[in-house]
Write an enzyme that holds these catalytic residues in place. Structure first.
Site, mmCIF file in Angstrom:
data_model
loop_
_atom_site.group_PDB
_atom_site.id
_atom_site.type_symbol
_atom_site.label_atom_id
_atom_site.label_comp_id
_atom_site.label_asym_id
_atom_site.label_seq_id
_atom_site.Cartn_x
_atom_site.Cartn_y
_atom_site.Cartn_z
ATOM 1 N N GLN A 51 29.157 24.927 33.191
ATOM 2 C CA GLN A 51 28.908 25.503 34.527
ATOM 3 C C GLN A 51 29.346 24.570 35.649
ATOM 4 O O GLN A 51 29.465 24.997 36.795
ATOM 5 C CB GLN A 51 27.427 25.881 34.683
ATOM 6 N N GLU A 137 21.419 29.353 27.603
ATOM 7 C CA GLU A 137 22.292 28.178 27.754
ATOM 8 C C GLU A 137 23.231 28.001 26.560
ATOM 9 O O GLU A 137 24.392 27.620 26.731
ATOM 10 C CB GLU A 137 21.466 26.904 27.953
ATOM 11 N N HIS A 140 26.143 30.053 26.978
ATOM 12 C CA HIS A 140 27.155 29.453 27.866
ATOM 13 C C HIS A 140 28.116 28.562 27.067
ATOM 14 O O HIS A 140 29.310 28.527 27.340
ATOM 15 C CB HIS A 140 26.491 28.580 28.941
HETATM 16 ZN ZN LIG Z 1 23.583 30.954 33.151
#
Ligand SMILES: [Zn+2]
Length: 184
Positions: A51, A137, A140
């Site tokens: 991210q 997460e 991700h």
């Molecule tokens: Zn997220």
């Protein structure tokens, strides 16, 4: 320690699969410091390294309540070992899809193995918010976003708004809820 820019939908890097961490070195520790700074500033309760544009299997998290002392947690190479049959639904948000929230159904409990900053292996049984957050997460790290679990109609609408905002530099969605609602 620096607050880094968050990748925002439709940034293609969010779909990238992250690589396993091999060694805990100063560069990794610096990355984790930046991840916490960025996560707390957002504010969010979890963050995956991708991210902030770093494709490594690193997750930071802090599920402490607003009034409680911080509880920073780091998960290196986290992996779901098993999932419960029982499901639970949580209204998720994501720092990479700001101001968008939707209910997502996931296994209520997961067993997760990971490595800590000392290189030690752990296995935990997660339930509740920890289970939801870890699944969000870990997704991700595999290039999966929570909007992949919602209806195509809703996902297309979100993608359209974020693509348009990326072009015009505008805000994709109205700020209608508490930002602390973002999972990460
Ligand atoms: Zn997220």
């Amino acid at each position: 320690m620096a607050v880094r820019d968050l990748l925002i939908l439709p940034d293609k890097r969010l779909r990238q699969k992250s690589e396993a961490v091999q060694t805990v070195d100063p560069a990794l520790r610096a990355l984790i410091d930046d991840m916490f700074a960025t996560m707390y500033a957002a504010p969010g309760i979890g963050l995956a390294a991708i991210q902030i544009g770093v494709p490594q299997r690193v997750v930071t998290m802090d599920l402490a309540g607003k009034e409680d002392p911080p509880q920073p947690q780091v998960f290196l190479n986290p992996e779901i070992v098993s999932s419960s049959e029982e499901k639970s639904t949580y209204e998720e948000g994501c720092l990479s899809i700001p101001e968008y929230y939707e209910e997502v159904e996931r296994p209520a409990a997961v067993k997760v193995k990971y490595m800590d900053l000392d290189g030690k292996a752990h296995e935990i049984e997660a339930t509740g918010l920890l289970a939801t957050c870890l699944q969000h997460e870990i997704d991700h790290l595999n290039g999966v976003l929570f909007i992949d679990y919602i209806s195509k109609l809703k996902r297309d609408m979100v993608m359209k708004k974020f693509k348009k905002a990326a072009k015009t530099g505008g805000k994709p969605l109205a700020n209608d809820k508490e930002p602390s609602h973002h999972i990460g």
